[in-house]
Design an enzyme around this catalytic site. Sequence first.
Site, PDB file in Angstrom:
ATOM      1  CE1 TYR A   9      36.666 101.962  -3.221  1.00  0.00           C
ATOM      2  CE2 TYR A   9      36.782 100.529  -1.305  1.00  0.00           C
ATOM      3  CZ  TYR A   9      37.382 101.399  -2.187  1.00  0.00           C
ATOM      4  OH  TYR A   9      38.717 101.707  -2.033  1.00  0.00           O
ATOM      5  CB  SER A  31      39.482  98.242  -0.107  1.00  0.00           C
ATOM      6  OG  SER A  31      39.756  99.386  -0.872  1.00  0.00           O
TER       7      SER A  31
END
Length: 277
Positions: free
Chosen positions: A188, A174
């Site tokens: 995350y 990401s």
Amino acid sequence: MPHLPHPSPEDLRRDPLPLRGRTALVTGASRRGGIGHAVARRLVAYGASVCLHHHVPHDAAMPWGADRIEDVVASVRAAAGDPEARIVAGPGDLADPAAPAELITTATAALGGRLDILVANHALSGSDGPLDAIDAAMLDAHWAVDTRSVLLLIQAYARQPDRRRGGRVVMMTSGQDIAGGMPGEIAYALQKGALASITRSLATTLAEQGVTVNTVNPGPVDTDYMTGDDYAAIAARFPAGRWGMPDDPARLIAWLATDEADWVTGQVINSEGAFRR
């Protein structure tokens, strides 16, 4: 050492169905607005048979809600380039440490006894926060779903007794290591960073089996989770003036699955439209 010959003119002509006869598992493919759905549609458009993994309770608990799996499967089937390709779907809670191996076994059986392509697209949404807000439960939840399950999926994929050479593994990251990072999503970002870091090691490990391993950072993608002024502000940070769409990373991932990408492995590839962080 002699040079390899140039490809023949026939070899240079692209096969319209370069994945015909291949089989793929795409995890996290439970919503028509998501990247997993877009990846599955591209793979079947290239001729592959695909198993769509889903975990409906996760999406049902999110603001965007869950789709009917029958509708997701129908959308993917409509894109199939080979009428003989199989499109199947199956559930799995990848927080369960036994689920990854079970999912590989189920997908392999459903697709004719062999799995060529693994796209680990799933991730845990929510249950996160900045440094001051995270706790052990948040860290453990993201570790279990975002990282541990991916490694266990790849392990089970690599252990297939009848898998042929030329396999493909694609993971998702990401951009957590670019510019300002992701300070509001520490758990995350940590787990996605672990996948980026292990990419080269996995590529080296599986090279002797003829498997390539790459990781894709799609950047901000419009998967129906943001609207209004915030949506417009993000769009303005792309030179093209728009968000990434699910099919943007899907095209790259589908190409990585083809023979054309046989010399690309161990890479973390940013495909985010020159997004200005």
